[in-house]
Design a protein around this motif. Structure first.
Motif, PDB file in Angstrom:
ATOM      1  N   ARG A   5       4.420   9.619   6.189  1.00 57.33           N
ATOM      2  CA  ARG A   5       3.388   8.846   5.510  1.00 57.33           C
ATOM      3  C   ARG A   5       4.105   7.678   4.833  1.00 57.33           C
ATOM      4  NH1 ARG A   5       0.501  12.566   2.270  1.00 57.33           N
ATOM      5  NH2 ARG A   5      -0.747  12.827   4.107  1.00 57.33           N
ATOM      6  N   TYR A   6       3.763   6.455   5.241  1.00 55.41           N
ATOM      7  CA  TYR A   6       4.475   5.256   4.810  1.00 55.41           C
ATOM      8  C   TYR A   6       3.580   4.477   3.856  1.00 55.41           C
ATOM      9  CZ  TYR A   6       7.109   0.862   5.440  1.00 55.41           C
ATOM     10  OH  TYR A   6       7.839  -0.272   5.252  1.00 55.41           O
ATOM     11  N   THR A   7       3.997   4.338   2.610  1.00 56.65           N
ATOM     12  CA  THR A   7       3.234   3.615   1.602  1.00 56.65           C
ATOM     13  C   THR A   7       3.732   2.174   1.534  1.00 56.65           C
ATOM     14  OG1 THR A   7       3.050   5.666   0.333  1.00 56.65           O
ATOM     15  CG2 THR A   7       2.494   3.627  -0.804  1.00 56.65           C
ATOM     16  N   THR A   8       2.841   1.230   1.796  1.00 50.38           N
ATOM     17  CA  THR A   8       3.178  -0.191   1.761  1.00 50.38           C
ATOM     18  C   THR A   8       2.324  -0.883   0.718  1.00 50.38           C
ATOM     19  OG1 THR A   8       1.545  -0.779   3.439  1.00 50.38           O
ATOM     20  CG2 THR A   8       3.723  -0.168   4.223  1.00 50.38           C
ATOM     21  N   GLU A  12      -1.530   3.049   2.632  1.00 54.52           N
ATOM     22  CA  GLU A  12      -0.742   4.069   3.312  1.00 54.52           C
ATOM     23  C   GLU A  12      -1.034   4.043   4.797  1.00 54.52           C
ATOM     24  OE1 GLU A  12      -1.311   7.926   1.665  1.00 54.52           O
ATOM     25  OE2 GLU A  12      -0.011   7.502  -0.024  1.00 54.52           O
ATOM     26  N   TYR A  45       9.914   4.928   0.481  1.00 50.77           N
ATOM     27  CA  TYR A  45       8.456   4.836   0.454  1.00 50.77           C
ATOM     28  C   TYR A  45       7.803   5.720   1.511  1.00 50.77           C
ATOM     29  CZ  TYR A  45       9.529   0.744  -2.327  1.00 50.77           C
ATOM     30  OH  TYR A  45      10.021  -0.103  -3.282  1.00 50.77           O
TER      31      TYR A  45
END
Length: 85
Positions: A5-8, A12, A45
């Motif tokens: 899970r990539y939080t930008t 997400e 992240y």
């Protein structure tokens, strides 16, 4: 290969971490038709998800084909190898 899970800044996204090097990570984001390189410092992240990897690869492949007009002709070889298409 891991499901992350990539939080930008935009929110997400689900990402498939294909390769991890000293300076770069190779990821496939859900809804993309390319293999992206991001800096290794972005790993802070990302968090690992509990989901079966073979099922996730199938879903990524289906989504990638759908965004590419239901064909694999325009996809790069590393992306096809990562998704098993």
């Amino acid at each position: 290969m891991e499901l992350m899970r990539y939080t930008t800044d935009e929110g997400e996204r689900v990402a498939l971490l294909v390769a991890e090097g000293r300076k770069w990570l190779k990821v496939v984001l859900m809804g993309d038709t390319c293999l992206r390189k991001v800096k290794a410092t972005e790993k802070k992240y990302m968090s690992q998800m509990d989901y079966p990897l073979p099922r996730a690869r199938r879903k990524f492949a289906h989504c990638t084909k759908a965004f590419n007009g239901n064909t694999v002709r325009g996809l790069s070889k590393p992306l096809r190898a990562a998704l098993g298409i």
